[in-house]
Design a protein around this motif. Structure first.
Motif, mmCIF file in Angstrom:
data_model
loop_
_atom_site.group_PDB
_atom_site.id
_atom_site.type_symbol
_atom_site.label_atom_id
_atom_site.label_comp_id
_atom_site.label_asym_id
_atom_site.label_seq_id
_atom_site.Cartn_x
_atom_site.Cartn_y
_atom_site.Cartn_z
ATOM 1 N N MET A 1 0.842 -1.193 0.000
ATOM 2 C CA MET A 1 0.000 0.000 0.000
ATOM 3 C C MET A 1 0.879 1.246 0.000
ATOM 4 O O MET A 1 1.770 1.394 0.831
ATOM 5 C CB MET A 1 -0.909 0.002 1.239
ATOM 6 N N ARG A 2 0.615 2.150 -0.918
ATOM 7 C CA ARG A 2 1.331 3.417 -0.957
ATOM 8 C C ARG A 2 0.572 4.460 -0.136
ATOM 9 O O ARG A 2 -0.659 4.468 -0.111
ATOM 10 C CB ARG A 2 1.496 3.908 -2.394
ATOM 11 N N PHE A 3 1.319 5.337 0.522
ATOM 12 C CA PHE A 3 0.702 6.441 1.241
ATOM 13 C C PHE A 3 1.626 7.645 1.174
ATOM 14 O O PHE A 3 2.797 7.535 0.817
ATOM 15 C CB PHE A 3 0.371 6.057 2.693
ATOM 16 N N TRP A 4 1.082 8.803 1.527
ATOM 17 C CA TRP A 4 1.820 10.051 1.387
ATOM 18 C C TRP A 4 2.139 10.636 2.755
ATOM 19 O O TRP A 4 1.317 10.589 3.675
ATOM 20 C CB TRP A 4 0.983 11.049 0.593
ATOM 21 N N VAL A 5 3.340 11.193 2.880
ATOM 22 C CA VAL A 5 3.734 11.950 4.069
ATOM 23 C C VAL A 5 3.954 13.387 3.618
ATOM 24 O O VAL A 5 4.917 13.675 2.905
ATOM 25 C CB VAL A 5 5.006 11.382 4.721
ATOM 26 N N GLY A 6 3.042 14.278 3.996
ATOM 27 C CA GLY A 6 3.114 15.671 3.578
ATOM 28 C C GLY A 6 3.655 16.559 4.683
ATOM 29 O O GLY A 6 3.408 16.321 5.871
ATOM 30 N N ILE A 7 4.384 17.591 4.306
ATOM 31 C CA ILE A 7 5.010 18.504 5.267
ATOM 32 C C ILE A 7 4.077 19.670 5.553
ATOM 33 O O ILE A 7 3.527 20.287 4.638
ATOM 34 C CB ILE A 7 6.352 19.021 4.723
ATOM 35 N N THR A 8 3.911 19.971 6.831
ATOM 36 C CA THR A 8 3.093 21.109 7.236
ATOM 37 C C THR A 8 3.776 21.851 8.374
ATOM 38 O O THR A 8 4.788 21.389 8.915
ATOM 39 C CB THR A 8 1.681 20.643 7.659
ATOM 40 N N ASP A 9 3.212 23.015 8.737
ATOM 41 C CA ASP A 9 3.829 23.770 9.823
ATOM 42 C C ASP A 9 3.117 23.492 11.146
ATOM 43 O O ASP A 9 1.979 23.029 11.182
ATOM 44 C CB ASP A 9 3.869 25.272 9.515
ATOM 45 N N ARG A 10 3.818 23.791 12.203
ATOM 46 C CA ARG A 10 3.314 23.441 13.535
ATOM 47 C C ARG A 10 2.064 24.248 13.896
ATOM 48 O O ARG A 10 1.191 23.756 14.604
ATOM 49 C CB ARG A 10 4.418 23.654 14.563
ATOM 50 N N ALA A 35 0.953 14.512 -5.639
ATOM 51 C CA ALA A 35 1.354 13.223 -6.193
ATOM 52 C C ALA A 35 0.203 12.653 -7.016
ATOM 53 O O ALA A 35 -0.951 12.693 -6.579
ATOM 54 C CB ALA A 35 1.750 12.252 -5.085
ATOM 55 N N ALA A 36 0.534 12.094 -8.177
ATOM 56 C CA ALA A 36 -0.503 11.597 -9.084
ATOM 57 C C ALA A 36 -1.257 10.407 -8.506
ATOM 58 O O ALA A 36 -2.426 10.188 -8.841
ATOM 59 C CB ALA A 36 0.127 11.224 -10.429
ATOM 60 N N PHE A 37 -0.625 9.617 -7.626
ATOM 61 C CA PHE A 37 -1.276 8.402 -7.137
ATOM 62 C C PHE A 37 -2.335 8.680 -6.073
ATOM 63 O O PHE A 37 -3.114 7.791 -5.728
ATOM 64 C CB PHE A 37 -0.231 7.415 -6.585
ATOM 65 N N LEU A 38 -2.372 9.906 -5.541
ATOM 66 C CA LEU A 38 -3.339 10.219 -4.491
ATOM 67 C C LEU A 38 -4.763 10.156 -5.041
ATOM 68 O O LEU A 38 -5.104 10.857 -5.995
ATOM 69 C CB LEU A 38 -3.071 11.611 -3.915
ATOM 70 N N GLU A 39 -5.564 9.304 -4.439
ATOM 71 C CA GLU A 39 -6.959 9.136 -4.819
ATOM 72 C C GLU A 39 -7.761 8.919 -3.542
ATOM 73 O O GLU A 39 -7.183 8.688 -2.470
ATOM 74 C CB GLU A 39 -7.130 7.959 -5.782
ATOM 75 N N PRO A 40 -9.089 9.013 -3.617
ATOM 76 C CA PRO A 40 -9.888 8.886 -2.398
ATOM 77 C C PRO A 40 -9.562 7.630 -1.591
ATOM 78 O O PRO A 40 -9.487 6.530 -2.131
ATOM 79 C CB PRO A 40 -11.327 8.848 -2.931
ATOM 80 N N GLY A 41 -9.326 7.833 -0.287
ATOM 81 C CA GLY A 41 -9.040 6.717 0.615
ATOM 82 C C GLY A 41 -7.578 6.475 0.899
ATOM 83 O O GLY A 41 -7.252 5.727 1.825
ATOM 84 N N VAL A 42 -6.666 7.087 0.143
ATOM 85 C CA VAL A 42 -5.232 6.865 0.369
ATOM 86 C C VAL A 42 -4.816 7.544 1.672
ATOM 87 O O VAL A 42 -5.131 8.716 1.904
ATOM 88 C CB VAL A 42 -4.403 7.416 -0.805
ATOM 89 N N PRO A 43 -4.105 6.848 2.562
ATOM 90 C CA PRO A 43 -3.613 7.479 3.797
ATOM 91 C C PRO A 43 -2.686 8.653 3.492
ATOM 92 O O PRO A 43 -1.851 8.587 2.578
ATOM 93 C CB PRO A 43 -2.867 6.351 4.504
ATOM 94 N N TYR A 138 5.569 6.707 0.565
ATOM 95 C CA TYR A 138 6.076 5.483 1.186
ATOM 96 C C TYR A 138 5.187 4.318 0.780
ATOM 97 O O TYR A 138 4.040 4.501 0.369
ATOM 98 C CB TYR A 138 6.140 5.619 2.707
ATOM 99 N N ASN A 139 5.739 3.131 0.897
ATOM 100 C CA ASN A 139 5.037 1.921 0.469
ATOM 101 C C ASN A 139 5.213 0.849 1.544
ATOM 102 O O ASN A 139 6.340 0.610 2.003
ATOM 103 C CB ASN A 139 5.604 1.435 -0.874
ATOM 104 N N THR A 140 4.116 0.207 1.935
ATOM 105 C CA THR A 140 4.214 -0.835 2.969
ATOM 106 C C THR A 140 4.919 -2.081 2.461
ATOM 107 O O THR A 140 5.202 -2.994 3.247
ATOM 108 C CB THR A 140 2.813 -1.212 3.491
ATOM 109 N N GLU A 141 5.215 -2.159 1.172
ATOM 110 C CA GLU A 141 5.991 -3.287 0.645
ATOM 111 C C GLU A 141 7.492 -3.064 0.828
ATOM 112 O O GLU A 141 8.293 -3.934 0.496
ATOM 113 C CB GLU A 141 5.659 -3.514 -0.826
#
Length: 226
Positions: A1-10, A35-43, A138-141
């Motif tokens: 499973m692929r997921f995204w880690v996005g940077i934000t401010d405190r 990211a192009a892979f982001l679709e509904p439900g992706v963490p 990141y990818n859980t594989e």
């Protein structure tokens, strides 16, 4: 499973963490998709700007839109992580420099956001690159991805039952099967949560719920009580 880690401010994180909304706008000063892979439900996880190199929460991606900042404020209000439109515009200027007129920003709508207490913050994986500007996939594989997602799942499992709402329960069951019913009553309770979420989603967007969804909710609640 692929997921995204996005940077934000405190400031964004702390503003929303104390309010615990049902959705947030993870906005970005650029109107370009993350990211192009982001679709509904992706963490979609939240990582603070350095030197706070920690994963501090997350949610589940719904959609992306490029909107004028004024329209983003009118649509999401304090779910943008600020108190008013002027603060949103000033925050955009911090990243883009001088802005004129109503700047266009990228809006990533995140459902069922969760915000960890300081003691539960997760250090970024060893593979995190210090020059990353927007985020990483990141990818859980892969080892780092699996270790990070397991840490997220452990923290979600550890949340007290009294802190969970039906939106949380449905999301934790559906996404990576973090939360699983252990008996017949829990299975039926999960079906009630799923039906309630469908009805609530329509009402929250000022739409009439589907009559079949309302009937299903009543039927599932009757089954739970009997």
């Amino acid at each position: 499973m692929r997921f995204w880690v996005g940077i934000t401010d405190r400031e964004w994180f702390e503003h929303l963490g104390v309010r615990a909304p049902d959705e947030v706008n993870f906005w970005q000063p650029s109107s370009r998709r993350l990211a192009a892979f982001l679709e509904p439900g992706v963490p979609f996880l939240f990582k603070l700007h350095a030197p706070d190199n920690y994963i501090v929460g997350g949610g589940f991606f719904v959609r992306f839109s490029a909107l004028p900042a004024r329209l983003a404020w009118e649509a999401f209000g304090e779910k943008n992580g600020v108190n008013n439109y002027q603060s949103l515009r000033q925050r955009v200027a911090q990243y883009r420099g001088v802005v004129r007129g109503d700047p266009e920003i990228g809006c990533n709508i995140i459902d069922k956001p969760f915000f960890f207490d300081r003691s539960d913050w997760i250090p970024v994986p060893a593979s995190w690159k210090p020059n990353v500007q927007r985020g990483l996939t990141y990818n859980t594989e892969e080892n780092d991805g699996l270790t990070l997602w397991n840490s997220i799942a452990d923290r979600l499992r550890g949340r007290a039952a009294t802190e969970l709402e039906y939106n949380d329960i449905v999301g934790m069951n559906f996404h990576d099967k973090v939360l699983q019913p252990q008996n017949k009553d829990q299975s039926q309770a999960l079906r009630v949560c799923q039906s309630a979420k469908r009805v609530r989603n329509e009402i929250a967007h000022l739409r009439m719920p589907n009559p079949n969804d309302i009937n299903s909710l009543v039927s599932e609640m009757d089954s739970l009580m009997n």
